[in-house]
Design an enzyme around this catalytic site. Structure first.
Site, PDB file in Angstrom:
ATOM      1  N   GLU A   8      39.929  40.407  33.563  1.00  0.00           N
ATOM      2  CA  GLU A   8      40.680  39.148  33.667  1.00  0.00           C
ATOM      3  C   GLU A   8      41.963  39.333  34.464  1.00  0.00           C
ATOM      4  O   GLU A   8      42.334  38.484  35.280  1.00  0.00           O
ATOM      5  CB  GLU A   8      41.047  38.635  32.258  1.00  0.00           C
ATOM      6  N   CYS A  11      45.559  40.506  28.266  1.00  0.00           N
ATOM      7  CA  CYS A  11      45.052  39.528  29.246  1.00  0.00           C
ATOM      8  C   CYS A  11      45.480  38.119  28.871  1.00  0.00           C
ATOM      9  O   CYS A  11      45.814  37.315  29.738  1.00  0.00           O
ATOM     10  CB  CYS A  11      43.529  39.626  29.358  1.00  0.00           C
TER      11      CYS A  11
HETATM   12  N1  THU Z   1      38.245  44.953  28.883  1.00  0.00           N
HETATM   13  C1  THU Z   1      38.321  43.918  29.771  1.00  0.00           C
HETATM   14  O1  THU Z   1      38.020  44.070  30.958  1.00  0.00           O
HETATM   15  N2  THU Z   1      38.752  42.732  29.314  1.00  0.00           N
HETATM   16  C2  THU Z   1      39.105  42.474  28.021  1.00  0.00           C
HETATM   17  O2  THU Z   1      39.616  41.405  27.737  1.00  0.00           O
HETATM   18  C3  THU Z   1      38.828  43.466  26.992  1.00  0.00           C
HETATM   19  C4  THU Z   1      38.588  44.841  27.477  1.00  0.00           C
HETATM   20  C5  THU Z   1      37.825  46.257  29.383  1.00  0.00           C
HETATM   21  C6  THU Z   1      38.905  47.306  29.366  1.00  0.00           C
HETATM   22  C7  THU Z   1      38.094  48.566  29.290  1.00  0.00           C
HETATM   23  O3  THU Z   1      37.707  48.921  30.613  1.00  0.00           O
HETATM   24  C8  THU Z   1      36.850  48.172  28.524  1.00  0.00           C
HETATM   25  O4  THU Z   1      36.772  46.756  28.584  1.00  0.00           O
HETATM   26  C9  THU Z   1      36.848  48.617  27.063  1.00  0.00           C
HETATM   27  O5  THU Z   1      38.002  48.203  26.414  1.00  0.00           O
END
Ligand code: THU
Length: 160
Positions: A75, A115
């Site tokens: 995000e 985020c």
């Molecule tokens: N992650 C996201 O890309 N967005 C979120 O809102 C939650 C977590 C990613 C971060 C990391 O690369 C993986 O998911 C595990 O936490």
């Protein structure tokens, strides 16, 4: 002492077929972005797609790093790109899809706290609610009419 209750409203769609066509197509872009995630450490792939009021769609995926905290969520990858490339554009909506190589993800997976904070900055800046749709790999899609619904007691510029 006074009790303060906070209410938040979400809407649930049974699946992507139940979404308005324009939103389903934005979610499809999030899925395609999700497949481009670089997530060798968590094996948790996330994709985000943002529709701007100029019609442009920006996508992003999570980008991990051997130094874990240096990685970035999907995000924020997407919204910072949108903010840097189209500073004057307003964000209409964001679609998010997450999947795990370890287990099925069939319930809506919301954006993390960091985020939400980042998205809130843009919502406040543009003075217009940003719709957020989020889901796992399959199943229900949750919709929030604005980021504010997802982040009670928001920290914003009024405190600075
Ligand atoms: N992650 C996201 O890309 N967005 C979120 O809102 C939650 C977590 C990613 C971060 C990391 O690369 C993986 O998911 C595990 O936490």
């Amino acid at each position: 002492m006074k009790e303060v209750k906070i209410e938040s409203t979400l809407y649930l769609f049974e699946n992507t077929d139940a979404l308005p066509a324009e939103v389903a197509s934005l979610m499809q872009k999030a899925v395609e972005a999700r497949d481009k995630a670089y997530a060798p450490y968590s094996n948790f792939n996330v994709g985000a797609a943002i529709l701007l009021d100029n019609g442009v769609i920006i996508t992003g995926s999570n980008q991990e790093n051997a130094s874990y905290p240096s990685g970035l969520c999907a995000e924020r990858t997407a919204i910072y790109y949108a903010g840097s490339q189209y500073p004057e554009a307003k964000i209409i909506r964001m679609a998010i899809s997450a999947t795990s190589k370890r287990k099925p993800t069939s319930t809506p997976i919301p954006p993390c706290g960091a985020c939400r904070q980042a998205i809130s900055e843009y919502e406040i800046k543009q003075d217009k609610p940003i719709e957020i749709y989020f889901m796992g790999e399959t199943g229900k899609v949750a919709k929030s009419n604005s980021l504010a619904n997802l982040l009670p007691f928001i920290f914003d510029k009024s405190f600075l």
